[in-house]
Enzyme design. Structure first.
Site, short mmCIF file in Angstrom:
data_model
loop_
_atom_site.label_atom_id
_atom_site.label_comp_id
_atom_site.label_asym_id
_atom_site.label_seq_id
_atom_site.Cartn_x
_atom_site.Cartn_y
_atom_site.Cartn_z
N GLU A 137 6.49 1.58 -3.04
CA GLU A 137 6.47 0.84 -1.78
C GLU A 137 7.62 1.21 -0.86
O GLU A 137 7.50 1.23 0.36
CB GLU A 137 6.51 -0.68 -2.06
N GLU B 184 1.63 -3.54 -10.26
CA GLU B 184 1.94 -4.98 -10.32
C GLU B 184 0.82 -5.75 -11.02
O GLU B 184 1.07 -6.71 -11.74
CB GLU B 184 2.21 -5.51 -8.91
N1 3HC Z 1 -4.39 2.38 0.27
C1 3HC Z 1 -5.36 2.91 1.06
N2 3HC Z 1 -5.73 4.19 1.04
C2 3HC Z 1 -5.09 4.98 0.17
C3 3HC Z 1 -4.08 4.52 -0.69
C4 3HC Z 1 -3.73 3.15 -0.62
N3 3HC Z 1 -2.81 2.60 -1.42
N4 3HC Z 1 -3.63 5.55 -1.43
C5 3HC Z 1 -4.35 6.62 -1.05
N5 3HC Z 1 -5.23 6.27 -0.10
C6 3HC Z 1 -6.22 7.13 0.57
C7 3HC Z 1 -5.56 8.22 1.40
O1 3HC Z 1 -5.25 7.73 2.69
C8 3HC Z 1 -6.63 9.27 1.42
O2 3HC Z 1 -7.57 8.86 2.38
P1 3HC Z 1 -8.38 9.94 3.23
O3 3HC Z 1 -9.26 10.64 2.24
O4 3HC Z 1 -9.09 9.11 4.21
O5 3HC Z 1 -7.36 10.85 3.82
C9 3HC Z 1 -7.29 9.13 0.05
O6 3HC Z 1 -6.93 7.83 -0.43
C10 3HC Z 1 -6.82 10.16 -0.97
O7 3HC Z 1 -5.39 10.14 -0.96
P2 3HC Z 1 -4.54 11.48 -1.10
O8 3HC Z 1 -5.07 12.51 -0.18
O9 3HC Z 1 -3.12 11.10 -0.99
O10 3HC Z 1 -4.95 11.90 -2.59
P3 3HC Z 1 -4.05 12.46 -3.76
O11 3HC Z 1 -4.98 12.62 -4.89
O12 3HC Z 1 -3.25 13.63 -3.28
O13 3HC Z 1 -2.97 11.33 -4.09
C11 3HC Z 1 -2.18 9.12 -4.63
C12 3HC Z 1 -3.39 10.10 -4.62
C13 3HC Z 1 -1.12 9.62 -5.59
C14 3HC Z 1 -2.71 7.79 -5.07
C15 3HC Z 1 -1.58 9.07 -3.21
O14 3HC Z 1 -2.61 8.84 -2.27
C16 3HC Z 1 -0.57 7.98 -3.02
O15 3HC Z 1 0.58 8.17 -3.33
N6 3HC Z 1 -1.00 6.84 -2.45
C17 3HC Z 1 -0.10 5.80 -2.05
C18 3HC Z 1 0.39 4.99 -3.21
C19 3HC Z 1 1.25 3.86 -2.73
O16 3HC Z 1 2.16 4.04 -1.93
N7 3HC Z 1 0.96 2.66 -3.22
C20 3HC Z 1 1.66 1.49 -2.81
C21 3HC Z 1 0.86 0.81 -1.76
S1 3HC Z 1 1.72 -0.56 -1.09
C22 3HC Z 1 1.48 -1.76 -2.22
O17 3HC Z 1 0.82 -1.58 -3.23
C23 3HC Z 1 2.07 -3.07 -1.87
C24 3HC Z 1 2.12 -3.99 -3.04
O18 3HC Z 1 3.41 -3.99 -3.59
C25 3HC Z 1 1.80 -5.37 -2.65
#
Ligand code: 3HC
Ligand code: NAI
Length: 686
Positions: free
Chosen positions: A126, A106
């Site tokens: 999301e 975004e």
């Molecule tokens: N917020 C906070 N922490 C996050 C995060 C996020 N968006 N994404 C990942 N992390 C953290 C994980 O909890 C993990 O923490 P830990 O080491 O304490 O366990 C660390 O980052 C590493 O994450 P992964 O183990 O998942 O690492 P990968 O390399 O396998 O994957 C990734 C990375 C593809 C970025 C995956 O973590 C992912 O899919 N993250 C979520 C992405 C997501 O859903 N984003 C949307 C968030 S909601 C949003 O943005 C709302 C907006 O519209 C307003």
């Protein structure tokens, strides 16, 4: 976290770092830091444009999910940043390397343009957290690209690679080499003009209408937002989006999904102490080219691992090679894999006809017949042949890993890798820790799970490990329900309406009724005091082994469609009469409670015995291996949601029914109730 700025050739470069994933945290000051930089650059003269870039191969994983549980108004700070970027005096290009998800995307959408490297991964996931894109995504994306494509991305959470993102119009260019240098060059040479909104109102309305029957609360809210994008000015649409997003934060679905997000990552970090240090595994040798060996080999080559496959049975390797090639070919036909990538993957696979002559591997995975004497031969051979330090893994589903480890002189290196079928598709991998398995072996196996893109969960040794042991009690209740008055289709419908991906009778037909039959035969000897209903055995005696032979609980006259079978209904009714049971009407509620509470009760025993480290690990097993509804967080989470006293009170009521012996509440449940605790408190203390 760190935000820095440099200027090159009249282009201001703002670069941000917030390990590990550049989440847009309010608490650590990243969002404020970015806003300040945008303001400061806008106050400068002699600037033509701004490049906004992340770092270390990541643009941003989006809003900081952990912050959603605290101060909601914080998201307004991010929204204000996005508006500042959109209103910037100088055009802004998002230079995307690696993940660009959710709020990260975004932020990029608020920029004038987006360019990315081939490693860019872009999407709005999301919805997988029970949320909607709440930082302008629902308003800006349908204005940028074809609204149907925008909606599909938001409704499914699909993540696009750079090529696809460019094709749909999200990326303005794909950059070879350094993303920042490439972005500057692109700015100077492309002559790009700011995008004009491409979506006519009627196109948005048509796209929304075409997807009008979505089910989840988040999906419905996404549709409402996109509908607003088609009828209202941007600012009004953004206000609606913010309101609906904030409402979703407290929905049971989003709370459950955010719990699961954290649970998966916690499961990946078992408490192994200082010795639990993983080492990398580069090569694997799989023994057994049957159903599982073939699926595992496919998963390995898909994950880029050098793989050898061995099977002494005549023709087994040829069949394995053909099956793997045709699985990849289907991906090519569906345009999910290029022909070149198919060839690269197939080249990683070697067939071994003489084990003694095989190349040494870092990991050996045994997937031979489920027969202890065959496993003994295999592990004795591996003990002799495998190089020192290699991991020796068994895919056994029921045999005792400690006994298997005892066939070697290196039990510390022996681990269970319990894949689920089809192993190239199912995300779950139970990593079984034997009594002598070393912490380093478990850590290495868990790191390997991540490498092959599986969700690892550690289980101790017991018959069935975490998942199948609990599932046995779920099935036992399903069969008793049949005896007492329900029919297969009624049980499946009740559980599927509740959210299970597939009801138990259909699952058994799909997996093959013969697998359960052999378990029940064994149980009849081992546990004569815990009887099963005879109904599934009667099916097997009739040769109705499920989908593979066209008949099981259902008939399959045209392939995969399960058709209720009057012959089975009659057989069940007659069986009830034969054992003297007066059939009664059974409610959907009773079906669901008996099956799910059976999972909870056995899950509590598994925790008590230390087979699972934490309740949330059990939930991950059920979410990723058994089609448990994501919106419900897993069986142990569901137990807390219902309340442990209410769950146990229903168990006590079931104990008054037929076969009430199965409803002894697990001691841990009673203890937790006495201490006014719950599974969530156990998670927090684990
Ligand atoms: N917020 C906070 N922490 C996050 C995060 C996020 N968006 N994404 C990942 N992390 C953290 C994980 O909890 C993990 O923490 P830990 O080491 O304490 O366990 C660390 O980052 C590493 O994450 P992964 O183990 O998942 O690492 P990968 O390399 O396998 O994957 C990734 C990375 C593809 C970025 C995956 O973590 C992912 O899919 N993250 C979520 C992405 C997501 O859903 N984003 C949307 C968030 S909601 C949003 O943005 C709302 C907006 O519209 C307003
Ligand atoms: P399968 O019967 O399809 O294949 C077994 C293969 O092992 C056969 O091709 C056989 O020729 C080969 N084999 C026999 N002896 C061998 C030896 N000494 N060395 C190398 N190969 C040998 O069996 P399946 O279903 O693939 O199961 C294999 C293992 O995986 C079993 O331990 C089973 O319990 C486990 N498992 C099975 C699951 C399933 O859904 N089928 C799920 C999870 C685990």
């Amino acid at each position: 976290m760190h935000v820095d700025r440099t200027v090159q050739q009249r282009v201001a470069i703002i670069r941000f770092t917030s390990p590990p994933v550049n989440a847009l945290s309010i608490a650590n000051g990243l969002v404020a830091g970015l806003a300040a930089e945008i303001d400061q650059v806008n106050a400068l003269e002699n600037i033509d444009a701004i490049v906004l870039a992340g770092s270390a191969g990541t643009f941003s994983a989006g809003a900081d999910i952990k912050e959603f549980d605290h101060d909601r108004s914080r998201l307004d700070v991010s929204r204000a940043l996005f508006e500042r970027v959109a209103a910037s005096r100088y055009p802004v290009v998002a230079a995307i390397d690696g993940t660009c998800l959710g709020g990260g995307f975004e932020l990029a959408l608020a920029c004038t343009w987006r360019v990315g490297t081939a490693s860019a991964r872009i999407g709005l996931p999301e919805v997988t957290l029970g949320l909607l894109p709440g930082g302008g995504g629902t308003q800006r994306l349908p204005r940028l690209i074809e609204p149907g494509a925008a909606l599909d991305l938001m409704l499914t959470g699909t993540i696009l690679d750079a090529d696809k993102a460019a094709r749909v119009g999200i990326l303005d260019a794909i950059i070879a080499g350094d993303v920042i240098a490439g972005a500057i060059e692109w700015l100077q040479t492309s002559g790009a003009q700011p995008h004009r909104e491409v979506s006519a109102t009627s196109k948005i309305a048509a796209a929304v209408h075409a997807r009008g029957d979505v089910r989840g609360v988040a999906q419905r809210a996404i549709l409402a937002c996109v509908e607003a994008a088609g009828t209202l000015p941007l600012a009004e649409g953004l206000a609606i989006e913010a309101r609906l997003f904030d409402g979703l934060l407290d929905s049971p679905e989003s709370l459950a999904r955010r719990y699961a997000f954290a649970a998966r990552r916690i499961a990946a970090r078992p408490p192994l102490g200082v010795d639990g240090i993983a080492h990398p595994l580069q090569s694997v040798l799989i023994l057994g080219a049957g159903t599982m060996g073939i699926g595992i080999a496919t998963a390995m080559i898909n994950a880029g691992i050098d793989t050898q496959l061995f099977d002494p049975l005549d023709g087994a390797l040829d069949r394995g090679q053909r099956t793997i090639a045709s699985t990849l070919e289907r991906e090519v036909t569906k345009q999910r894999l290029s022909a070149n990538e198919r060839d690269v993957r197939l080249a990683r696979l070697g067939m071994v006809t003489d084990l003694e002559a095989a190349r040494p591997a870092d990991l050996y995975i045994e997937a031979v017949f489920e027969d202890l004497s065959v496993k003994k031969d295999v592990f004795e051979t591996l003990d002799r042949l495998a190089p020192e330090g290699a991991l020796l893994a068994s895919n056994t589903s029921t045999l005792n890993l400690d006994v298997i480890a005892g066939f070697t002189k290196r039990p510390a290196d022996v681990v269970g890798l319990h894949f689920f079928s089809p192993a190239n598709i199912m995300p779950l991998l139970e990593v079984v820790r034997g009594a002598k398995t070393s912490p380093a072996t478990v850590a290495t196996a868990m790191a390997f799970a991540k490498r092959i893109r599986k969700q690892g969960v550690v289980s101790g040794v017991c018959d069935g490990f975490i998942g199948n042991r609990m599932f046995e009690e779920y099935l036992r209740q399903s069969y008793f329900l049949l005896e007492e008055g329900a029919l297969p289709q009624q049980i499946d419908q009740a559980l599927e309406r509740w959210g299970m991906a597939m009801g138990p009778c259909r699952v058994l037909d799909l997996a093959g009724q013969d697998i359960g039959w052999s378990v029940r035969k064994r149980r009849a000897l081992e546990q004569p005091d815990r009887p099963y209903s005879r109904i599934p055995d009667m099916l097997c005696e009739m040769g109705r082994f499920g989908q593979k032979c066209g008949a099981g609980f259902y008939r399959y006259s045209n392939g995969r469609t399960a058709e209720p079978d009057p012959e089975i209904d009659a057989l069940i009714v007659a069986h009830s009469a034969a054992i003297g049971v007066t059939r009664r009407a059974i409610s959907e509620e009773e079906i669901v409670e008996r099956c799910i509470y059976a999972l909870i009760n056995e899950g509590a025993r598994i925790l008590d015995e230390g087979i699972a480290y934490r309740p949330s690990d059990i939930d991950v097993v059920y979410l990723d291996g058994y089609g448990f509804p994501a919106d419900r967080g897993g069986p142990m989470y569901e137990a807390d949601r219902v309340g442990l006293p209410a769950v146990v009170s229903r168990m006590r009521a079931f104990a008054q029914l037929r076969q009430g012996w199965a409803w002894q509440p697990a001691p841990l449940l009673l203890e937790l109730i006495e201490q006014r605790g719950n599974f969530s408190a156990l998670n927090a203390s684990a």
